[in-house]
Scaffold this motif. Structure first.
Motif, short mmCIF file in Angstrom:
data_model
loop_
_atom_site.label_atom_id
_atom_site.label_comp_id
_atom_site.label_asym_id
_atom_site.label_seq_id
_atom_site.Cartn_x
_atom_site.Cartn_y
_atom_site.Cartn_z
N PRO A 31 0.81 -1.22 0.00
CA PRO A 31 0.00 0.00 0.00
C PRO A 31 0.84 1.28 0.00
O PRO A 31 0.37 2.32 -0.45
CB PRO A 31 -0.84 -0.12 1.28
CG PRO A 31 -0.09 -1.11 2.14
CD PRO A 31 0.55 -2.06 1.19
N CYS A 33 3.12 1.93 -1.92
CA CYS A 33 3.42 2.27 -3.32
C CYS A 33 2.18 2.73 -4.09
O CYS A 33 2.25 3.00 -5.28
CB CYS A 33 4.05 1.07 -4.03
SG CYS A 33 5.67 0.61 -3.38
N GLU A 34 1.03 2.80 -3.41
CA GLU A 34 -0.18 3.30 -4.06
C GLU A 34 -0.12 4.82 -4.21
O GLU A 34 0.38 5.51 -3.32
CB GLU A 34 -1.42 2.95 -3.22
CG GLU A 34 -1.83 1.50 -3.22
CD GLU A 34 -3.18 1.31 -2.55
OE1 GLU A 34 -4.12 2.08 -2.86
OE2 GLU A 34 -3.30 0.41 -1.70
N TRP A 35 -0.61 5.31 -5.31
CA TRP A 35 -0.85 6.75 -5.44
C TRP A 35 -2.02 6.98 -6.38
O TRP A 35 -2.37 6.12 -7.20
CB TRP A 35 0.39 7.51 -5.93
CG TRP A 35 1.09 6.99 -7.15
CD1 TRP A 35 2.22 6.23 -7.19
CD2 TRP A 35 0.73 7.22 -8.53
NE1 TRP A 35 2.58 5.96 -8.50
CE2 TRP A 35 1.69 6.57 -9.33
CE3 TRP A 35 -0.31 7.93 -9.15
CZ2 TRP A 35 1.64 6.58 -10.73
CZ3 TRP A 35 -0.36 7.94 -10.54
CH2 TRP A 35 0.60 7.27 -11.32
N ASN A 195 -0.86 4.02 -11.88
CA ASN A 195 -0.42 3.20 -10.75
C ASN A 195 -1.21 1.90 -10.69
O ASN A 195 -2.36 1.86 -10.25
CB ASN A 195 -0.58 3.98 -9.45
CG ASN A 195 -0.02 3.23 -8.25
OD1 ASN A 195 -0.69 3.06 -7.25
ND2 ASN A 195 1.21 2.76 -8.36
N VAL A 197 -0.55 -0.68 -8.79
CA VAL A 197 -0.68 -1.18 -7.42
C VAL A 197 -2.03 -0.74 -6.85
O VAL A 197 -2.74 -1.53 -6.21
CB VAL A 197 0.47 -0.67 -6.53
CG1 VAL A 197 0.31 -1.21 -5.11
CG2 VAL A 197 1.82 -1.09 -7.10
N ALA A 198 -2.38 0.52 -7.10
CA ALA A 198 -3.67 1.02 -6.61
C ALA A 198 -4.82 0.27 -7.27
O ALA A 198 -5.84 -0.02 -6.61
CB ALA A 198 -3.78 2.52 -6.88
N HIS A 200 -4.75 -2.85 -8.44
CA HIS A 200 -4.76 -4.18 -7.85
C HIS A 200 -5.46 -4.17 -6.50
O HIS A 200 -6.37 -4.97 -6.23
CB HIS A 200 -3.33 -4.70 -7.70
CG HIS A 200 -3.21 -5.93 -6.86
ND1 HIS A 200 -3.08 -5.88 -5.47
CD2 HIS A 200 -3.20 -7.25 -7.19
CE1 HIS A 200 -3.00 -7.13 -5.01
NE2 HIS A 200 -3.06 -7.96 -6.03
N ASN A 201 -5.06 -3.24 -5.64
CA ASN A 201 -5.60 -3.23 -4.29
C ASN A 201 -7.07 -2.84 -4.26
O ASN A 201 -7.86 -3.37 -3.46
CB ASN A 201 -4.78 -2.29 -3.40
CG ASN A 201 -3.40 -2.87 -3.10
OD1 ASN A 201 -3.15 -4.05 -3.31
ND2 ASN A 201 -2.51 -2.03 -2.59
N ARG A 202 -7.48 -1.95 -5.15
CA ARG A 202 -8.90 -1.60 -5.22
C ARG A 202 -9.72 -2.79 -5.69
O ARG A 202 -10.82 -3.05 -5.17
CB ARG A 202 -9.12 -0.41 -6.14
CG ARG A 202 -10.57 0.02 -6.23
CD ARG A 202 -10.76 1.31 -6.98
NE ARG A 202 -12.17 1.61 -7.14
CZ ARG A 202 -12.65 2.67 -7.78
NH1 ARG A 202 -11.80 3.56 -8.32
NH2 ARG A 202 -13.95 2.88 -7.89
N TYR A 287 -6.02 7.41 -11.41
CA TYR A 287 -4.75 6.87 -10.95
C TYR A 287 -3.63 7.10 -11.97
O TYR A 287 -2.66 6.35 -12.01
CB TYR A 287 -4.89 5.36 -10.66
CG TYR A 287 -5.98 5.04 -9.67
CD1 TYR A 287 -5.77 5.20 -8.31
CD2 TYR A 287 -7.23 4.60 -10.11
CE1 TYR A 287 -6.77 4.92 -7.39
CE2 TYR A 287 -8.24 4.31 -9.20
CZ TYR A 287 -8.01 4.48 -7.85
OH TYR A 287 -9.01 4.20 -6.94
N HIS A 305 4.70 -2.05 -11.15
CA HIS A 305 3.85 -1.16 -10.35
C HIS A 305 3.19 -0.05 -11.16
O HIS A 305 2.28 0.60 -10.66
CB HIS A 305 4.68 -0.50 -9.24
CG HIS A 305 5.02 -1.41 -8.11
ND1 HIS A 305 5.73 -1.00 -7.00
CD2 HIS A 305 4.74 -2.72 -7.90
CE1 HIS A 305 5.87 -2.01 -6.17
NE2 HIS A 305 5.28 -3.07 -6.69
#
Length: 361
Positions: A31, A33-35, A195, A197-198, A200-202, A287, A305
């Motif tokens: 997290p 690395c999320e932006w 991004n 990473v954001a 993926h996490n969402r 993002y 990422h």
């Protein structure tokens, strides 16, 4: 960012079944690395300017490298000494892997350096960030991103060869991806990063079922660059994880194009829905950030990422205004642990004959 888009640049890695991945339960990863777009709205936050002393150091390193050899393949970090800038580049490399994941380097004197001097400076900076990987079956370690005259509908065309149209957000085939602008076209051709990473996490938070589907191996089209006698597609998950890190390989046009091969696995409805979700979120602007790469600018991104793409552009060949960038795929020293599908590919058929692409746009 325009509706006219084509596939990305990515490269194939050997086919594998990776059946163990199907049992992975998705979880939030990296997290830090999320932006989101507002976090990177200020270009000064991700633009590194070379000082005059660093430009002088680069100019001396370019001259030294050419005194050693005119063959780029003979030039490594030792042959491109950067006693002052080198440590700064290592800090940038760490930020690419553990932080924001992208950077723009600016300040080279493009107006007085030749293409060869620019390319050697770029190659030398790349050597301080990682080891070059081949980008295609021709074994190009330094590639050309310009209009190669290939039509969008050509099933063997790759993103760096297609001109004028925009490119969807996608990944390439290495740890770090670098671009250096030699020349801009008449208009357009802006670079965009997103991004992943954001995303993926969402997706894990909102639709864990779709995230789980993308952890399963998906078929990718080889674009005609598979080893002789091998299938025209390979298997790789969009999402992988190792050591608490997330590794993302998303080239939606290549995944969809795999279905032209009768022997390729069929995409599931969930996979199609998940790919569409990723596409919609990436293109939505929440993002992503668009940057203008001017002649002499370099961009480096963490391929796992950060997705990248571009807007459509216009060339004028008669006037000599042709968009032309050089490209590097690099293996970083920061990542000591990777999923097996991302290990060094120097043993593949793409590495049998390593070369430098030299195109005059």
């Amino acid at each position: 960012r325009g509706a006219s888009r084509a596939g990305g640049h990515g490269g194939g890695i050997g086919a594998t079944t990776m059946n163990d991945i199907s049992a992975i339960r998705p979880e939030i990863l990296e997290p830090a690395c999320e932006w989101a777009a507002p976090d990177v709205a200020d270009p000064s936050a991700w633009t590194e300017l070379f000082s005059q002393a660093e430009v002088d150091e680069l100019e001396a390193a370019v001259a030294h490298a050419f005194s050693v050899s005119e063959d780029f393949l003979a030039i490594g970090k030792a042959e491109f000494p950067l006693p002052t800038l080198g440590p700064r580049l290592k800090e940038i490399e760490r930020e690419l892997i553990d932080g924001r994941g992208f950077v723009r380097l600016r300040g080279l004197p493009r107006e007085r350096w030749t293409n060869d001097q620019m390319s050697m400076a770029y190659w030398g900076i790349g050597a301080h960030l990682g080891k070059p990987w081949p980008q295609n079956a021709k074994g190009h370690l330094l590639g050309d991103v310009t209009d190669h005259g290939k039509p969008v509908g050509d099933p063997t065309s790759r993103g760096n060869e297609i001109g004028l149209v925009g490119l969807d957000f996608h990944c390439d085939g290495s740890d770090l991806v670098g671009l250096m602008c030699l020349q801009t076209g008449v208009s357009g051709g802006l670079s965009a990063v997103c991004n992943s990473v954001a995303l993926h996490n969402r997706l894990v938070r909102e639709r864990p079922d779709l995230a789980a589907e993308l952890y399963k191996p998906q078929p990718f089209d080889y674009r005609g660059e598979q080893a002789p006698g091998k299938p025209g597609w390979y298997l790789m998950p969009v999402f992988s994880r190792q050591g608490g890190r997330v590794f993302i390989r998303l080239i939606r046009p290549y995944i969809l194009a795999s279905q032209r091969h009768a022997d390729a696995p069929r995409l599931t409805e969930k996979a199609i829905e998940a790919l569409a979700w990723m596409q919609d979120q990436a293109e939505g602007g929440d993002y992503s950030v668009i940057m203008d790469l001017q002649p002499g600018d370099m961009q480096f991104i963490n391929n796992y990422h950060v997705l990248h793409g571009r807007t459509a552009y216009e060339d004028d060949r008669a006037a000599g205004k042709i968009r032309h960038l050089k490209r590097l795929w690099l293996e970083t020293e920061v990542l000591a642990d990777r999923p097996k599908q991302f290990v060094n590919r120097m043993g593949t058929h793409w590495a049998k004959k390593l070369t430098i692409s030299r195109m005059d746009a």
